[in-house]
Design a protein around this motif. Structure first.
Motif, short mmCIF file in Angstrom:
data_model
loop_
_atom_site.label_atom_id
_atom_site.label_comp_id
_atom_site.label_asym_id
_atom_site.label_seq_id
_atom_site.Cartn_x
_atom_site.Cartn_y
_atom_site.Cartn_z
N PRO A 13 0.79 -1.23 0.00
CA PRO A 13 0.00 0.00 0.00
C PRO A 13 0.82 1.27 0.00
O PRO A 13 0.32 2.31 -0.40
N ILE A 118 2.12 8.83 6.41
CA ILE A 118 2.27 8.92 7.85
C ILE A 118 0.93 8.91 8.55
O ILE A 118 0.86 9.04 9.76
N PRO A 347 8.54 3.69 4.33
CA PRO A 347 7.63 4.34 3.38
C PRO A 347 7.92 5.82 3.21
O PRO A 347 7.83 6.35 2.11
N PHE B 113 4.13 -9.56 7.59
CA PHE B 113 3.31 -8.45 8.06
C PHE B 113 2.60 -8.81 9.35
O PHE B 113 2.45 -8.00 10.25
N THR B 178 -5.73 7.04 15.32
CA THR B 178 -4.34 7.46 15.17
C THR B 178 -4.06 8.45 16.28
O THR B 178 -4.85 9.32 16.54
N GLU B 186 -1.58 1.18 7.80
CA GLU B 186 -1.79 0.70 6.44
C GLU B 186 -0.57 0.85 5.58
O GLU B 186 -0.21 -0.01 4.81
N ALA B 187 0.13 1.97 5.75
CA ALA B 187 1.21 2.22 4.81
C ALA B 187 2.39 1.31 5.06
O ALA B 187 3.08 0.91 4.15
N GLU B 188 2.62 0.99 6.34
CA GLU B 188 3.88 0.31 6.59
C GLU B 188 3.76 -1.19 6.50
O GLU B 188 4.58 -1.85 5.90
N ILE B 189 2.74 -1.74 7.16
CA ILE B 189 2.71 -3.19 7.18
C ILE B 189 1.42 -3.69 6.55
O ILE B 189 0.94 -4.74 6.88
N SER B 190 0.87 -2.93 5.68
CA SER B 190 -0.31 -3.25 4.90
C SER B 190 -1.38 -3.92 5.73
O SER B 190 -1.72 -5.07 5.53
N ARG B 250 0.43 9.58 12.58
CA ARG B 250 1.01 8.55 13.44
C ARG B 250 2.41 8.97 13.84
O ARG B 250 3.21 9.37 13.01
#
Lengths: 386, 275, 114
Positions: A13, A118, A347, B113, B178, B186-190, B250
């Motif tokens: 993602p 973030i 990311p 993940f 958050t 979501e962005a880091e570990i889907s 975050r």
């Protein structure tokens, strides 16, 4: 703890396009990084082979959605001197307006995605709301929101009249105060400064050794911008000279602030060019042109760096086309700057380098002259590569 | 008898509540948002999808166990059915049990993940468990009751202001607002532990999440304001939390864990002063 | 082995932009593109490489040649000596053979005009 491999991609993602970053992880710290490319081959270079120049232009413009005008201009930089055509100044100014608006649109898109990484969804939505105004301008000027192809060799498809230029100026006045607010957030918000600063360091020596390009290099103090060092088309005019933004931090925050500042510089150029255009002049009609000579090359400044095209011509048809996109020049630094970072920072770092992978993967591969269809399983396993 | 009817209607009400919540978040983002019945469509669609053949028994069982925990709780809060007058500590444990099942599911999925998600979730639980149980105990001690059926205190925040504020802070963590959604970042570990589920299992997990969130909003009103107004005041608490959700990013994981220590210390101190 | 490093050093350019190969019968023509910080023009240095010969790697002069030469090795089969990344698979998964030389159709492609 024993080492594991943490995969970022091919589908993830935080990446908008597929790239495979293999991170060797010890707990949560990264010890080594490798990357694999090749997930969005499309064969743009092969598509253009053997065709006349206009058809090749059509193929080149569709390399990338976000930076389509800069590819078109680099191709024309290479080809127009070979044909010997005299291009009027209005066409150059029109191309400049479209190219700078595209730079604004690309940086707004990037800003939104950066905020999404973030977790600040609201900022993401606000950035993309401003981007909608720019896409409306494109719709009015060129007829299409992305893949706007307003160029022909030696001329343009339509000429801008008074209402178009007025709309451009009105929309820019509408959008500018909001973007200033968003820039303030990026500069002063506590979480953003604490998560971005001191991560993803590129020292100046590394940037010069590896010949990095674009805002990535300018954030480390390297003063290189194609519009300034090798001006092309309308950038040679005295009022439209570019003052590139340079910073010395070299970390993710520096790259963020450069892109936020470049938007205002582009707005200044667009406003100046809109004043200089003569709205009553018509661009010349399309002509069939013949190119002489063996090969030529041209380069432009894409939103992500220096874009380079090499064109070899035989019998007025293209013999070989090579594109070297800015992301390909920068991708060699991905593996080196990840070492020693934490996984939570990945990311942010990857997005601050602003990869445009679909530009990068354009190389042509043909096996035995046959076309094959691969299933997703075979692509992942790599079984059919013989 | 009528209470049983009320309780049966609570589960669809939880889904409508979720639809309203998404709409409010969308308005904060300056966009329109999905229709109000969207969670119903989501669950129906997920049930109709094919499920990937999987791994081991724990992985398959976890969604149903989580759903059972959340349905148990909705039978107790806000209207306790006759015979369900358990101690308040049991209810606190069932909340925590549901999160423990999530950790089991994440580890059983054997994906990188999931491993990261489970480690982060353990850190989170370390933080809010203690504070949550202490806060519950202080409310019930102040009201002189032992179960949710006998809780009759009204406007408890006038007598226990600090404890009410602590309850609001732990609400952040339980609801995964958050900056405390590092588990499902979501962005880091889907999206961590949800990433390996599909089909009916994912529908059950989503349903368990919706019901748990609804119960938390009611619980806040129940403890702070009183039994009679709990259901009516839950949109107000939801509004407050959604405003906080959409306006903060975050932090890095280390910083979020440090904030727990402060909350837990405050809760311990509060036992002596009972303020 | 074909020596290119001495002549590249004589050019004394600021940047190496790209390395291109134009295939032709019996081999390739390699073009090295250089740019200077104060000039507008791009300078080229071209060299003919017959089939099967190795070329000396330019990695000692310009560090980013590692990636560019690895790309050429993988897609066109031009071998470079002294490049530590020359075996690196950029575009394909492990355990597979690289492609044969990219077949250049040239200009005899279309029967009707585009």
């Amino acid at each position: 703890m024993h080492e594991k491999i943490f995969p970022i991609g091919p589908q993830h993602p935080s990446l908008k396009e597929p790239i495979f970053l293999k991170l060797h992880v010890d707990g949560s710290y990264i010890t080594k990084a490798e990357f694999n490319l090749g997930y969005t081959h499309r064969g743009v270079e092969k598509c253009a082979e053997g065709y006349l120049l206009d058809t090749a232009l059509h193929a080149v413009q569709r390399t990338c959605g976000i930076c389509s005008q800069c590819h078109s201009m680099a191709f024309l930089n290479a080809v127009e001197p070979m044909t010997g055509v005299q291009v009027p100044e209005k066409v150059y100014l029109q191309r400049l307006i479209t190219a700078e608006l595209e730079r604004i649109h690309s940086h707004l898109l990037w800003g939104g995605v950066m905020a999404h990484e973030i977790g600040l969804e609201t900022l993401f939505m606000y950035y993309w709301r401003e981007r909608e105004h720019i896409l409306d301008i494109f719709d009015e000027l060129t007829g299409n929101r992305v893949h706007h192809s307003p160029d022909l060799i030696g001329t343009a498809k339509r000429s801008f009249n008074k209402e178009n230029l007025q709309m451009v100026l009105e929309k820019l006045d509408l959008v500018e105060p909001e973007i200033k607010e968003l820039r303030n957030v990026m500069e002063n918000h506590d979480v953003i400064t604490s998560r971005f600063k001191k991560h993803g360091n590129i020292p100046k020596k590394m940037a010069e050794d590896l010949d990095l390009v674009g805002p990535t290099a300018r954030a480390s103090g390297v003063n290189y911008d194609v519009r300034q060092n090798a001006p092309y088309m309308a950038y040679g005019i005295k009022e439209l000279k570019v003052k590139p933004v340079i910073r010395s931090e070299g970390d993710s925050w520096g790259r963020t602030m450069i892109r936020c500042d470049e938007i205002f510089e582009s707005m200044r150029l667009v406003r100046k060019a809109c004043e200089m255009i003569d709205p009553n002049e018509e661009v010349p009609k399309k002509k069939n042109l013949i190119a002489k000579g063996d090969f030529s090359r041209g380069r432009t400044e894409a939103p992500r760096g220096e874009n380079f095209h090499f064109v070899a011509i035989e019998n007025n048809r293209i013999k070989r086309l090579k594109l070297r996109t800015p992301t390909l020049a920068n991708v060699i630094s991905y593996a080196r700057i990840m070492e020693g970072e934490d996984i939570t920072d990945v990311p942010v770092i990857v997005m601050s380098l602003d990869p445009c992978i679909s530009c990068m993967e354009r190389v042509a591969v043909i096996r035995n002259g046959k076309q094959e269809n691969w299933t997703s399983h075979e692509l992942f396993e790599g079984k059919k590569y013989d | 008898m009528i209470e049983i009817l009320f309780v049966l209607l609570l589960v669809p009400l939880a889904l409508v509540f979720e639809g309203v919540r998404r709409r409010i978040v969308a308005r904060m983002h300056n966009r329109v948002g999905p229709p109000l019945m969207q969670p119903f469509y989501d669950i129906a669609k997920l049930i109709s999808k094919k499920e990937f053949q999987n791994r081991n028994e724990i992985f398959n069982l976890v969604p149903y166990l989580a759903l059972i925990c959340s349905l148990l709780i909705i039978l107790i809060i806000p209207f306790s059915i006759i015979g369900f007058d358990y101690d308040f500590l049991v209810v606190g444990y069932i909340f925590i049990l549901q999160d423990t099942f999530y950790i089991f599911g994440a580890i059983a999925s054997r994906s990188p993940f999931g491993m990261f998600a489970s480690v982060r979730e353990l850190l989170l639980m370390l933080g809010y468990e203690i504070t949550f149980l202490i806060v519950l105990a202080l409310f019930f001690y102040g009201a002189g009751a032992t179960s949710f059926q006998n809780y009759n205190a009204e406007f408890a925040f006038t007598q226990l202001p600090l404890v009410s504020i602590l309850l609001l802070f732990t609400g952040f963590v339980i609801l995964r607002i958050t900056p405390y959604d590092v588990m499902a970042a979501e962005a880091e570990i889907s999206a961590g532990f949800f990433s390996e589920y599909s089909g009916t299992s994912l529908a059950m997990l989503e349903l368990a999440e919706f019901i748990k969130n609804f119960v938390i909003y009611i619980l806040l009103g129940f403890l702070i304001v009183g039994k009679t107004y709990a259901l009516l005041l839950s949109p107000l608490f939801m509004l407050f939390y959604m405003i906080m959700l959409t306006s903060s990013p975050r932090y890095s994981t280390v910083v979020t864990v440090k904030t727990f220590l402060f909350l837990a210390a405050l809760a311990f101190v509060d036992i002596f002063f009972l303020v | 082995m074909i020596n290119v490093v001495d002549e590249i050093k004589k050019i004394k350019a600021d940047r190496l932009i790209s390395i291109t190969s134009v295939p032709k019968d019996g081999g390739d023509t390699l073009y090295y593109h250089f740019s200077f910080n104060d000039q507008v023009e791009i300078k080229e240095f071209s060299i003919e490489v017959p089939k099967g010969e190795k070329v000396e790697s330019a990695i000692t002069v310009y560090e980013n040649a590692a990636l560019l030469e690895a790309e050429l090795t993988e897609l066109f089969g031009v071998k470079f000596e002294g490049n530590p990344h020359s075996g690196q698979r950029l575009f394909q998964a492990e355990g597979s053979e690289g492609p044969k030389r990219c077949i250049n159709i040239g200009t005899n492609r279309v029967k009707k005009d585009a």
